[in-house]
Design an enzyme around this catalytic site. Structure first.
Site, PDB file in Angstrom:
ATOM      1  N   ARG A  70      17.272   0.197  13.788  1.00 25.26           N
ATOM      2  CA  ARG A  70      17.605   1.475  14.414  1.00 25.26           C
ATOM      3  C   ARG A  70      16.705   2.571  13.861  1.00 25.26           C
ATOM      4  O   ARG A  70      16.674   2.805  12.653  1.00 25.26           O
ATOM      5  CB  ARG A  70      19.069   1.829  14.159  1.00 25.26           C
ATOM      6  CG  ARG A  70      20.051   0.865  14.813  1.00 25.26           C
ATOM      7  CD  ARG A  70      21.472   1.159  14.423  1.00 25.26           C
ATOM      8  NE  ARG A  70      21.690   0.944  12.990  1.00 25.26           N
ATOM      9  CZ  ARG A  70      22.859   1.144  12.377  1.00 25.26           C
ATOM     10  NH1 ARG A  70      23.891   1.599  13.057  1.00 25.26           N
ATOM     11  NH2 ARG A  70      22.982   0.917  11.086  1.00 25.26           N
ATOM     12  N   ASP A  82      15.358   6.609  13.642  1.00 23.75           N
ATOM     13  CA  ASP A  82      15.952   7.944  13.655  1.00 23.75           C
ATOM     14  C   ASP A  82      15.372   8.805  14.770  1.00 23.75           C
ATOM     15  O   ASP A  82      14.373   8.442  15.409  1.00 23.75           O
ATOM     16  CB  ASP A  82      15.712   8.638  12.314  1.00 23.75           C
ATOM     17  CG  ASP A  82      16.442   7.954  11.171  1.00 23.75           C
ATOM     18  OD1 ASP A  82      17.550   7.448  11.396  1.00 23.75           O
ATOM     19  OD2 ASP A  82      15.888   7.929  10.053  1.00 23.75           O
ATOM     20  N   ARG A  86      10.142   7.093   5.210  1.00 25.01           N
ATOM     21  CA  ARG A  86       9.819   8.523   5.228  1.00 25.01           C
ATOM     22  C   ARG A  86       9.926   9.139   3.839  1.00 25.01           C
ATOM     23  O   ARG A  86       9.162  10.052   3.494  1.00 25.01           O
ATOM     24  CB  ARG A  86      10.723   9.241   6.226  1.00 25.01           C
ATOM     25  CG  ARG A  86      10.402   8.921   7.689  1.00 25.01           C
ATOM     26  CD  ARG A  86      11.475   9.447   8.628  1.00 25.01           C
ATOM     27  NE  ARG A  86      11.648  10.883   8.499  1.00 25.01           N
ATOM     28  CZ  ARG A  86      12.669  11.553   9.033  1.00 25.01           C
ATOM     29  NH1 ARG A  86      13.628  10.898   9.687  1.00 25.01           N
ATOM     30  NH2 ARG A  86      12.750  12.863   8.905  1.00 25.01           N
TER      31      ARG A  86
END
Length: 272
Positions: free
Chosen positions: A61, A63, A208
C-alpha cells in the site's frame, strides 16, 4: 507485449501489473470516503470490464502522492474474460493516471502481498537551482547539491536484517521493526540523484524516512556514519524529517519463479 485473447475460466486467479501517477490520489488503499484512491479507481475499471464487483489485493500500500511503475495486484475473475480483455479493456476506461501493463493467470494460492519475496523502490531527487515544472509532483526538488557517492557509502549500513525503528513512522502498525534490506544504491543520473532500495518488506514511511536522512548526508550537513548511528540509536525523533512523497516510486515486486510472471516495468520512464 501481446496477450492471449482466449477466455479464461470463471474464478481464475489473476495477477496484474499496474502503473500509476500518485500525485492526484489519496494513496493506494480505499478509504470509504470522498478522497480518490488508486484501489477504488482500479477496482471500478475492472468491475466495469467484468460487469461484476471486483476487489483486489496489492503487493504494497502506497501513501498519498507516491507513485508506482510496477505495482502488482491479484484477484479472482468473477467472469470469463481473456488476458487481453483485462489489459486492453481496463486501460480503455481507466483515467490516464493509471495503466495496466500486463495480466497473467496464476494458481489459486497466489496472493499479491503474501507471495511476494522482494520489493524495490526508487527515490528520485532533481538537483537544480530552480524547481522544474515538467516533472511537477514526479520528483523531489533539491536546490542544494547532493553528493551521490557519499550518500551511497552511507546507505550501505542499511543492508542486512536489523531494527529500523529510527526510520519507522509513529503510525506504523507492523508487529516488528525488523526488516531485511538486500541492496541499496545511490547514483547520479544527469540532473537526478536516484536511490534504489530492495528489501523483503518495508515499514510505514521507511523509504521516505531513509531518503530524508540520506539527503542531509548528501548535503554535507551530517557525517557519513550518521545513518549507522541512527540505526543503532533506534530513535525516530533523532533522524531527519520524512522526505516528500513526490520522488518515491514502487518499481518492482519479486515472486518465486514458479509463478512465471513477466518482468517488472522498471522506470520511472524519464530517467536517463
Amino acid at each position: 507485449m501481446s496477450f492471449s485473447d482466449t477466455p479464461l475460466a470463471v474464478g481464475q486467479s489473476l495477477a496484474l501489473a499496474v502503473e500509476y501517477n500518485g500525485s492526484l490520489f489519496h494513496g493506494w488503499q480505499r478509504q470509504g470516503g470522498t478522497d480518490q484512491t488508486v484501489q477504488e479507481t482500479l477496482e471500478a475499471a475492472l468491475s466495469q470490464i467484468a460487469n461484476h464487483d471486483v476487489r483486489v489485493a496489492c503487493a504494497g500500500r502506497t501513501d498519498a502522492g507516491v507513485h508506482a511503475t510496477s505495482q502488482v495486484v491479484s484477484f479472482n475473475a468473477p467472469v470469463s474474460r481473456s488476458l487481453k480483455a483485462w489489459v486492453v479493456g481496463s486501460n480503455a476506461v481507466l483515467p490516464p493516471t493509471v495503466r495496466v501493463h500486463w495480466a497473467s493467470a496464476v494458481p489459486d494460492e497466489f496472493h499479491a502481498r503474501f507471495s511476494a519475496t522482494q520489493r524495490t523502490y526508487r527515490y528520485v531527487w532533481c538537483v537544480q537551482e530552480v524547481r522544474p515544472t515538467s516533472l511537477l509532483k514526479q520528483v523531489t526538488w533539491s536546490r542544494n547539491a547532493l553528493c551521490s557517492q557519499t550518500m551511497n557509502e552511507a546507505a550501505q549500513s542499511l543492508i542486512g536484517e536489523q531494527d529500523f525503528s529510527a526510520f519507522r513512522a509513529a503510525s506504523c502498525q507492523s508487529n516488528t521493526p525488523f526488516r531485511e534490506v538486500q541492496a541499496v544504491n545511490v547514483v547520479g543520473r544527469g540532473p537526478f540523484v536516484v536511490m534504489e532500495i530492495r528489501a523483503n518488506a518495508f515499514l510505514h514511511h521507511m523509504v521516505r524516512n531513509i531518503a530524508g536522512s540520506l539527503s542531509l548526508v548528501g548535503r554535507g550537513l551530517k557525517p557519513m556514519d550518521w545513518i549507522a548511528q541512527l540505526l543503532q540509536g533506534k530513535d525516530r525523533t533523532v533522524a531527519a524529517d520524512t522526505a516528500p512523497p513526490d520522488g518515491l516510486y514502487l518499481t518492482s515486486v519479486a515472486y518465486p519463479r514458479k509463478y512465471q510472471l513477466p518482468d517488472a516495468v522498471g522506470g520511472p520512464i524519464f530517467l536517463p
